[in-house]
Design an enzyme around this catalytic site. Sequence first.
Site: not given
Ligand code: VG1
Ligand code: CO
Length: 538
Positions: A281-282, A364, A112-113, A375, A22, A362, A343, A279, A277
């Site tokens: 998955d949330r 998040s 993602s988010h 997810k 990313r 998780e 994580t 993509d 979110d």
């Molecule tokens: C964050 C979240 C984690 C999740 C990851 C990907 O990671 O805390 O729980 O699995 O995003 O989610 P980090 O390393 O920033 O804490 V997503 O929705 O990006 O695919």
């Molecule tokens: Co996501």
Amino acid sequence: MKILTITTSPYTNQTAGTSGLRRKTKIFLQKNYLENYMQAIFNTVNIKNKTLVIGGDGRFYNLHALKIIVSMGIANGAKKIYIAKNGYLSTPAASIFIRKYQIDYGVILSASHNPAGLQGDFGIKLNESNGAPVHINITNQITEHTKSIKEYLILDNLNLDVSKLNTFKVLNTSIEVFNGVIDYVAKMQEIFDFSSIKNLIATKKLQFFFNALHGITGIYAYEIFHKCFNVPMENLFNIIPQEDFGGLIADPNPTTVADFIKLVKQQPHIDLGFACDADGDRNMVFSHKYCLEPSDSIALMLEHASLVNYYKNVVGVARSKPTSYALDIVAKALGIPCYIVPTGWKFFANLLDAHKITLCGEESFGTGSYHSREKDGIWAVLYWLHILAKSNNNFDDILESYWHKYGRVFFARYDIEKIAPSVAESILQQLAINAKAKLQHTVLHNYTLTNCQQFAYHDSLTGEVINNQGLMLSFNHNAEVFIRLSGTSTEGSTIRCYVSKYSNNKEDFSIDKFQYLEKLVDTIFSLMPEVIKYTFRV
Ligand code: VG1
Ligand code: CO
């Protein structure tokens, strides 16, 4: 059509994080940045005679990147490339598609988010044949390849229209443009009782608003909620994917979707609000009264699993370390093993593959199950709709009676964002030193620090030990804090501070979580005074 060998020189910052590579979109737009990374992938996993699926969350640069990657896949000798129509494919749908058609690799174009657009972020996730993000060893090998890359292969001038379903051949590669929604919907129909949910909505026992925040879930929401359940279109918000998510933050949590929560609260006839979110998955679930804590959501999914045929035999469950121990409490009561992993979804995937667990989640806003190796946001919404269709209680009753039965684990996350990486490292080092000095002493507000150690994960399946996954601090009064660095931030470093405290006193249950945790938060921040100026609560 010609295959070109293009000379290039390496970038030094192509190390993937928690979920793929990313970066700021502008970094991806640099000359050969994407091409270098993709060739490093193809050099690592050797795509020759293999199959590949590609799609993403519809953000800016997706279609452009998709065409480059397909051109490179052909040049590197892929046997077949499946391309999602319009490039639209959610992360969980990609995982389900890979598993169903036994595809070798999946490339998901998403950050993602994280925000989208020229000023936002772009990302690439690589999944393998079990549908899960690739193993860390592969990610590390890809990074090694990026450091010495000298050339990449690409097909010159590929003429590609992904707006229509189609199959054709280019050199030795078969191309299929497929509908990214069909197989996902079929999987959901296999798991959940669609007719009970449809009936729940038709009889007006439950009405809801759904918000796709202009990410990818709109195309799934339209098909499932509107076409299968007859949910009126005016209940579905922002369901057309947009390159910049219409300026919205496609990261559902009580802070980012505060306006949507307000909107739902203004509608007496609407019982619940859901959001996903970018993509897909949330997920986020809320009523007029409560925002469901994701740590509680997974615990409640377990408690009510017997209402879903597909989950009649839950063999075990898992949570990430930062997630609250609410799940452990329910698992213990049901006599089911509960695993705690670092994580990142790849750790759950190993346990799912080994049939050690059925459900996982998780903090998040991510929950998932054996049905996929990612997810799954829409799945979580359906899980809740299914529970509500099969139970005689409404959402608030279900949540409250669960707290009455097991107690409530109050949980909150504080993000300390945009810190210079060296400063973040030194804050964490200093915190560990301060904590050690305070061990077995009162830190503040009657909170005594009883334990402090680094979280190391012992993978019971592979024997691997993964060290330094975050600092665990235990206090008296059933309080815990966990602190780690984020692996998804694209601007400086982010420290995540997860705070939890358990109560089985019924009088406490209706207290606002931030109020309940306030003194504990003061206590932990007194051990890292430098961060106050950055803090952001989720
Ligand atoms: C964050 C979240 C984690 C999740 C990851 C990907 O990671 O805390 O729980 O699995 O995003 O989610 P980090 O390393 O920033 O804490 V997503 O929705 O990006 O695919
Ligand atoms: Co996501």
